[in-house]
Design an enzyme around this catalytic site. Structure first.
Site, PDB file in Angstrom:
ATOM      1  N   GLY A 126       0.576  -1.161  -0.075  1.00 55.84           N
ATOM      2  CA  GLY A 126      -0.097  -0.068  -0.101  1.00 55.84           C
ATOM      3  C   GLY A 126       0.559   1.329  -0.021  1.00 55.84           C
ATOM      4  N   GLU A 140       3.850  -6.729   1.847  1.00 54.84           N
ATOM      5  CA  GLU A 140       3.429  -7.214   0.569  1.00 54.84           C
ATOM      6  C   GLU A 140       3.292  -5.949  -0.555  1.00 54.84           C
ATOM      7  OE1 GLU A 140      -0.534  -8.523   1.137  1.00 54.84           O
ATOM      8  OE2 GLU A 140       0.193 -10.458   1.722  1.00 54.84           O
ATOM      9  N   TYR A 183      -8.984   5.202 -12.986  1.00 56.46           N
ATOM     10  CA  TYR A 183      -8.767   5.645 -11.865  1.00 56.46           C
ATOM     11  C   TYR A 183      -8.820   7.450 -11.928  1.00 56.46           C
ATOM     12  CZ  TYR A 183      -7.398   1.115 -10.588  1.00 56.46           C
ATOM     13  OH  TYR A 183      -7.307  -0.019 -10.573  1.00 56.46           O
ATOM     14  N   CYS A 221     -11.230   4.285 -29.501  1.00 58.43           N
ATOM     15  CA  CYS A 221     -12.378   4.931 -29.715  1.00 58.43           C
ATOM     16  C   CYS A 221     -13.114   4.803 -28.130  1.00 58.43           C
ATOM     17  CB  CYS A 221     -13.337   4.052 -30.583  1.00 58.43           C
ATOM     18  SG  CYS A 221     -12.525   4.418 -32.165  1.00 58.43           S
TER      19      CYS A 221
HETATM   20  N1  LLP Z   1      -1.398  -7.016  -0.781  1.00 54.68           N
HETATM   21  C1  LLP Z   1      -2.867  -7.199  -1.157  1.00 54.68           C
HETATM   22  C2  LLP Z   1      -3.741  -7.892  -0.568  1.00 54.68           C
HETATM   23  C3  LLP Z   1      -3.506  -6.173  -2.125  1.00 54.68           C
HETATM   24  O1  LLP Z   1      -4.679  -6.290  -2.419  1.00 54.68           O
HETATM   25  C4  LLP Z   1      -2.667  -5.567  -2.883  1.00 54.68           C
HETATM   26  C5  LLP Z   1      -3.244  -4.599  -3.785  1.00 54.68           C
HETATM   27  C6  LLP Z   1      -1.209  -5.456  -2.423  1.00 54.68           C
HETATM   28  C7  LLP Z   1      -0.850  -6.231  -1.291  1.00 54.68           C
HETATM   29  C8  LLP Z   1      -0.397  -4.514  -3.120  1.00 54.68           C
HETATM   30  O2  LLP Z   1      -0.591  -3.327  -2.905  1.00 54.68           O
HETATM   31  P1  LLP Z   1       0.386  -2.145  -3.404  1.00 54.68           P
HETATM   32  O3  LLP Z   1       1.795  -2.136  -2.437  1.00 54.68           O
HETATM   33  O4  LLP Z   1       0.815  -2.305  -4.724  1.00 54.68           O
HETATM   34  O5  LLP Z   1      -0.191  -0.846  -3.059  1.00 54.68           O
HETATM   35  N2  LLP Z   1      -4.787  -1.549  -9.839  1.00 54.68           N
HETATM   36  C9  LLP Z   1      -4.730  -0.528  -8.853  1.00 54.68           C
HETATM   37  C10 LLP Z   1      -4.231  -1.111  -7.550  1.00 54.68           C
HETATM   38  C11 LLP Z   1      -4.948  -1.967  -7.032  1.00 54.68           C
HETATM   39  C12 LLP Z   1      -4.242  -2.638  -5.640  1.00 54.68           C
HETATM   40  C13 LLP Z   1      -5.106  -3.948  -5.439  1.00 54.68           C
HETATM   41  N3  LLP Z   1      -4.229  -4.369  -4.228  1.00 54.68           N
HETATM   42  C14 LLP Z   1      -4.015   1.025  -9.262  1.00 54.68           C
HETATM   43  O6  LLP Z   1      -3.560   0.826 -10.488  1.00 54.68           O
HETATM   44  O7  LLP Z   1      -3.665   1.797  -8.790  1.00 54.68           O
END
Ligand code: LLP
EC number: 4.1.1.20
Length: 435
Positions: free
Chosen positions: A251, A291, A334, A359
């Site tokens: 996150g 993660e 987004y 398109c």
């Molecule tokens: N762990 C879990 C359970 C998750 O659902 C996610 C992301 C992560 C780790 C990794 O999160 P990060 O460090 O990448 O923020 N497609 C969206 C982002 C969706 C994230 C979904 N879950 C975007 O392009 O912003």
């Protein structure tokens, strides 16, 4: 010069990535083109390991950096991350398959998701992963039954829903009561699930998991999350249940806006570690798993698109490039901001909007941006697309997904081939009467 992008520079009026001229890369490998910087990935991973060194030193417990494969599961990238010591957060059989091909040690693999299928559970058990992060009682029952059939014991951690507001885009918030993820703590559902698991013969309760959202640019929700998780760990201990692992998810955000500093892995590490240590007289401090996806690979990726047409409407000067929303969905999906530059520096600047050729009116990468004067044939670079770029790309408008290259001190390598027209129809079947 560009916040978060440490391995690029403007030299002799041109844009360089890892020392390679982006315009030359575009000419040689064609556009649209994803460029991933190996050097930037190494820097990003190193920042995490440096920041969390304190954890192992002060607690004697493990720290596992389980890279979230969903951000970018290209095999070259996942192999690089595995070599650098990262584990894997996988959310599908496909991602687990890639993690195994990337030689990630099973004790560094965690399996997330809220709808694991029986086939995926079998794969996870056979791979002897560190833990399934269980999202519902229904899933727990299926994992237990499946492990029993295989004559195995599956490790399970429980994803809790802490009801913490991550203060990010609603589409990428996950830890609020209204979200579909996790087991609610307040109502006692999470405790009920864990107690059930303690009675089951074919699961082994190892941990508590939580992930509150993505692109967090404020540290305080992480502190609140850590407290809620650790309070729950104390509650479990009071029930006689000791756990080994705490997984706080991913996150951490990245600086998409180049004029706004945001928290670093060091800020995150200090906040989490200090908060966890507040609990050392109440429970045995567990191993720590994170993660992150975006903060590992995002700033390493650039999407190069060539300008094919320029058009002026009464309101806007449009610059049309050959990359489109199918290649990189984030702005369309987004309203995400990505920094964009002309790879050729010009004396004159102008305000333009940058669009792809699909398109759809939402196929716009940036509106009213100041760019170095754009001419047909110029190459534009869209920044910070290493995460959720190629992994969310698709074939809309029957467009093949782009080629991807890796730049590194060792050289430049193609790490994903451009999809061809025949690739586009390779899974389509025509019934006999239509032949
Ligand atoms: N762990 C879990 C359970 C998750 O659902 C996610 C992301 C992560 C780790 C990794 O999160 P990060 O460090 O990448 O923020 N497609 C969206 C982002 C969706 C994230 C979904 N879950 C975007 O392009 O912003």
């Amino acid at each position: 010069m560009f916040l978060g992008n440490d391995t690029v520079e403007i030299k002799e009026g041109r844009f360089f990535i890892d020392g390679y001229d982006a315009i030359e890369l575009a000419e040689k490998f064609g556009t649209p083109l994803y460029v991933m910087s190996e050097e930037q990935i190494k820097i990003n991973v190193n920042r995490y390991f440096e920041a969390f060194k304190r954890w192992e030193e002060e607690t004697g417990k493990d720290f596992i950096l389980a890279y979230a494969y969903k951000a970018n599961a290209n095999l070259a990238i996942t192999r690089l991350l595995s070599k650098l010591g990262c584990g894997a957060d996988v959310v599908s059989g496909g991602e687990l398959y890639i993690a195994k091909l990337s030689n990630v040690p099973p004790e560094k693999i965690v399996f997330n998701g809220n709808c694991k299928t029986k086939e995926e559970i079998i794969m996870g058990i056979e791979a002897k992963i560190r833990a399934f992060n269980v999202d519902s009682i229904s899933e727990l029952i299926l994992i237990n039954e499946t492990a029993k059939e295989l004559g195995e014991v599956a490790n399970v951690a429980f994803r809790i829903n802490p009801n913490v507001d991550p203060k990010t885009h609603p589409k990428i918030s996950t830890g609020l009561k209204k979200n579909k993820f996790g087991l609610d703590v307040e109502s006692g559902l999470a405790l009920k699930a864990i107690k059930m698991a303690m009675e089951m013969e074919n699961v082994n309760v190892v941990g508590v998991h939580c992930h509150i959202g993505s692109q967090l640019t404020d540290i305080s929700p992480f502190i609140e999350e850590t407290r809620k998780v650790m309070d729950f760990v104390v509650e479990l201990k009071n029930e006689g249940i000791e756990i080994e692992d705490v997984n706080l998810g991913g996150g951490l955000g990245i600086p998409y806006y180049k004029d706004k500093k945001i928290p670093t892995p060091k800020d995150l590490a200090d906040a989490i570690i200090d908060t966890m240590l507040e609990y050392s007289d109440k429970v045995e401090i567990p191993n720590l798993i994170l993660e992150p996806g975006r903060s590992i690979v995002s700033t390493a990726g650039y999407l190069l698109g060539k300008v094919h047409h320029i058009k002026e409407t009464p309101l806007t000067k449009w610059v049309m490039i050959d990359a489109g929303m199918n290649d990189m969905m984030r702005p369309a999906m987004y309203d995400a901001y990505h920094h964009i530059i002309n790879c050729k520096v010009k004396d004159e600047k102008e305000i333009v909007s940058i669009a792809g050729g699909l398109c759809e009116s939402s196929d716009v990468f940036g509106r009213d941006r100041e760019l170095d004067k754009v001419e047909v044939g110029d190459v534009l670079a869209i920044f910070d697309v290493g995460a959720y770029g190629i992994s969310m790309a698709n074939n809309y408008n029957a467009r093949g997904r782009p080629r991807m290259i890796l730049t590194s001190k060792k050289g430049v390598y193609i790490i994903r081939e451009r999809e061809t027209y025949t690739d586009l129809i390779s899974k389509d079947l025509v019934p006999p009467h239509l032949l």
